[in-house]
Enzyme design. Structure first.
Site, PDB file in Angstrom:
ATOM      1  CG  HIS A  15      -1.854   1.111   1.355  1.00 49.66           C
ATOM      2  ND1 HIS A  15      -3.183   1.003   1.041  1.00 49.66           N
ATOM      3  CD2 HIS A  15      -1.673   2.395   1.761  1.00 49.66           C
ATOM      4  CE1 HIS A  15      -3.785   2.158   1.252  1.00 49.66           C
ATOM      5  NE2 HIS A  15      -2.889   3.024   1.700  1.00 49.66           N
ATOM      6  CD  GLU A  16       1.422   3.697   3.699  1.00 52.95           C
ATOM      7  OE1 GLU A  16       1.651   4.749   3.060  1.00 52.95           O
ATOM      8  OE2 GLU A  16       0.368   3.524   4.357  1.00 52.95           O
TER       9      GLU A  16
ATOM     10  CG  HIS B 278       0.281   6.203  -0.668  1.00 55.71           C
ATOM     11  ND1 HIS B 278      -0.798   6.809  -1.274  1.00 55.71           N
ATOM     12  CD2 HIS B 278      -0.222   5.590   0.436  1.00 55.71           C
ATOM     13  CE1 HIS B 278      -1.894   6.565  -0.569  1.00 55.71           C
ATOM     14  NE2 HIS B 278      -1.571   5.828   0.473  1.00 55.71           N
TER      15      HIS B 278
ATOM     16  CG  HIS C 264       0.464   8.406  -7.313  1.00 55.51           C
ATOM     17  ND1 HIS C 264      -0.827   8.499  -6.830  1.00 55.51           N
ATOM     18  CD2 HIS C 264       0.506   9.238  -8.390  1.00 55.51           C
ATOM     19  CE1 HIS C 264      -1.530   9.335  -7.583  1.00 55.51           C
ATOM     20  NE2 HIS C 264      -0.741   9.795  -8.528  1.00 55.51           N
TER      21      HIS C 264
END
Length: 600
Positions: A391-392, A395, A398
């Site tokens: 998940h992190e 980020h 991105h």
């Protein structure tokens, strides 16, 4: 037995700590940059009152603002991440306070710009844009400013609002210090009879324990600790909400929620449609709760039984090294460029891996335009922690792609799209695991975990979003928020979302007191919309391959160069309809049915 304890920061292996020296090599360098920004603040005087003089002055002012923004981003990020390593460190508490105060000064120094632009005749601005090619770079930013004309105040009022900014941040800062630095929980016994200090970091691990008594002890111990300061938590959250309402009124918005949504140019119907669509699928959520109760063979299903895996005998221990490999494998459909950057993040100290005394709980991705991204974890050798890594790093990549493709002005993506990349990573890793797993028990375990992602990211975050809307309405209608009515509203929502097959233990009514996201109002709904968009992207990438990957990488690289709804639409996902949320929840319904079959 010897009590397990949290390690100090010094006891954590250096190889598993992030390298903040990539932002500032030392605190002395930070101090020099701090002093330099203080000097730069004074340069605003030569622009104030002169933006309409000529295009060169306007461009020079924009460049000054962008330079200030880039520098204060580095100053604040470094100080705050240092503090997050151990919130008890007074020197980094002080640096963070100073950085926050300087950020307010930066905001105040530039507060004349938007009112002056709005006061400029449209003809004058169009003349500048026609004769100065450099201004083309600022087209989207200027469009965003001009559309908010009715919500921008005079230069004097804008300066006053900017100066109030530090006060407005106080409730969140107080909550953070109380919750992270001061709050200590008693010890409880784990499954092996060992006495272990309960922490926010290991709480979920206890809640996944196969022994109901351990889960109950962790649940009751946590909330009894929060209960001791229930009125303080209520007063702090109330102050935060009053701040939201104050700013909305000051800027001529009908409500705090509309003020918040307008920052992303997201219509209110998107928020309301999310809540309505999730309510349509609550029978499927209740069906999942019934299945959980049956599979766990419990006469009574309590709130502390919500997190425990339905298939306890397949509990997976996943080391951090294993987690990195699983994430890398699952994300191979995104292509070699993506996975090479991912490996760079793993090997070049982007990540602070383990929990230590005083460290900020949870996980996040941060960083600055000129540095690489950073990730804070509190890894616990669980499947959940592996997905947190995925998940992190979503980020972070991105951020990486956006920083690589966009100028600083447009590199920072809006919160509305921020959760897409992170949850897409989780979805792809999960699809990879489901595809490769042959053992029906492990398959059931993974499906259960995937269902928990849906429950936690769509259902739970939408419940939070509904709670936020309700409590802001109370204040906007002149009511008062107390610990009692906050708890009543929160308890009633739990009853609606979880249904009649779960016993609403009284402690759950106080859960609002420990949720940090409530101090960043109307943020959490974006987890649910982001998850839905991510499921749409994941299906396209797995079904179409390279064309869908290309659209997705273009989306990651677009930063805030357009409005978030438009960026998603260009990439093939239309969030102004209920279709992405409905489609995601149909996947949830299918997974419930699949798990029912496996457990039959």
């Amino acid at each position: 037995m010897e009590q397990q304890r949290l390690k100090s920061r010094a006891e954590i292996p250096e190889a598993t700590k992030w390298r903040l020296e990539d932002i500032f090599s030392s605190n002395d360098q930070w101090e020099k940059e701090f002093a330099h920004v203080e000097k730069l603040l004074g340069e605003g005087g030569k622009f104030e009152g002169h933006l309409a003089d000529n295009s060169d002055t306007l461009i020079a002012c924009f460049e000054w603002m962008d330079d200030l923004s880039l520098r204060i981003e580095e100053i604040y990020s470094y100080a705050r991440m240092r503090r997050d390593e151990d919130n008890r460190m007074a020197n980094y508490q002080a640096l963070t306070e100073r950085a926050g105060a300087l950020a307010v000064k930066v905001s105040s120094a530039a507060s004349f710009v938007v009112p002056e632009l709005l006061a400029m005749s449209e003809g004058r601005l169009e003349e500048f844009r026609a004769t100065a090619p450099k201004l083309e770079h600022y087209n989207h930013a200027l469009e965003d400013i001009m559309r908010k004309k009715e919500h921008i105040l005079s230069s004097t009022e804008e300066k006053l609002l900017a100066q109030v900014g530090e006060l407005a941040e106080a409730p969140g800062a107080i909550f953070s210090m109380a919750n992270n630095a001061d709050l200590r929980f008693p010890s409880i016994e784990n499954e092996l009879g060992q006495t272990v200090e309960l922490t926010k970091g290991n709480y979920i691990q206890f809640m996944e324990s196969p022994k109901q008594g351990v889960r109950q002890a962790a649940f009751e111990t946590l909330y009894r600790t929060y209960e001791k300061q229930r009125n303080t938590w209520a007063a702090t959250l109330n102050a935060s909400i009053k701040s939201d309402v104050f700013y909305a009124k000051a800027r001529n918005y009908p409500s705090a929620i509309e003020a918040s949504l307008d920052d992303d140019r997201v219509p209110l119907k998107v928020y309301d449609s999310l809540v309505d669509t999730v309510h349509e699928f609550l029978p499927q959520m209740h069906r999942y709760v019934q299945l959980r109760k049956k599979a766990l063979r419990l006469n009574e299903l309590h709130m502390y039984d919500i997190y425990v895996p339905i298939i306890p005998e397949t509990t997976m221990t996943i080391t951090y090294e294993d987690a990195k490999n699983m994430v890398l494998e699952g994300l191979r459909p995104l292509g070699r460029d993506y996975t090479q950057i991912l490996e760079e993040g793993f090997h070049k100290k982007w990540i602070d891996v383990y929990e230590n005394e005083g460290k900020t709980s949870g996980a996040y991705s941060w960083g600055t335009y000129r540095s690489h991204p950073y990730v804070l974890l509190n890894h616990q050798d669980t499947l959940d922690s592996m997905f947190t890594l995925a998940h992190e790093m979503g980020h972070s990549l991105h951020t990486f792609f956006s920083n690589r493709a966009q100028p600083h002005l447009y590199a920072g993506y809006k919160i509305f799209v921020a959760e897409v990349a992170s949850t897409l990573n989780e979805a792809l890793v999960m699809e990879d695991l489901l595809d490769k797993t042959k053992d029906p028990k492990i398959l059931a375990y993974l499906i259960n975990h995937y269902l928990e992602q849906f429950r936690g990211t769509i259902f739970r975050q939408t419940m939070f979003a509904e709670f936020e809307k309700k409590i802001h309405s109370v204040v906007e209608e002149g009511g008062a928020l107390t610990a009692d009515n906050l708890s009543e509203i929160y308890r009633d929502l739990n009853a609606v979302y979880y249904g009649t097959d779960v016993i609403l233990d009284p402690e759950i009514a106080l859960e609002w007191a420990r949720i940090p996201h409530f101090y960043n109002a109307f943020y959490v709904y974006k987890y649910a919309t982001g998850f839905s968009a991510a499921i749409a992207f994941a299906r396209a990438i797995l079904d179409e391959g390279e064309p869908a990957v290309a659209r997705y990488i273009e989306f990651l690289s677009s930063g805030s160069s357009d409005y978030p709804i438009e960026l998603l639409r260009k990439a093939g996902v239309n969030m102004e309809t209920p279709i992405p949320v409905r489609n995601a929840l149909q996947v949830f319904a299918g997974l419930v049915e699949r798990l029912e079959t496996l457990l039959a």
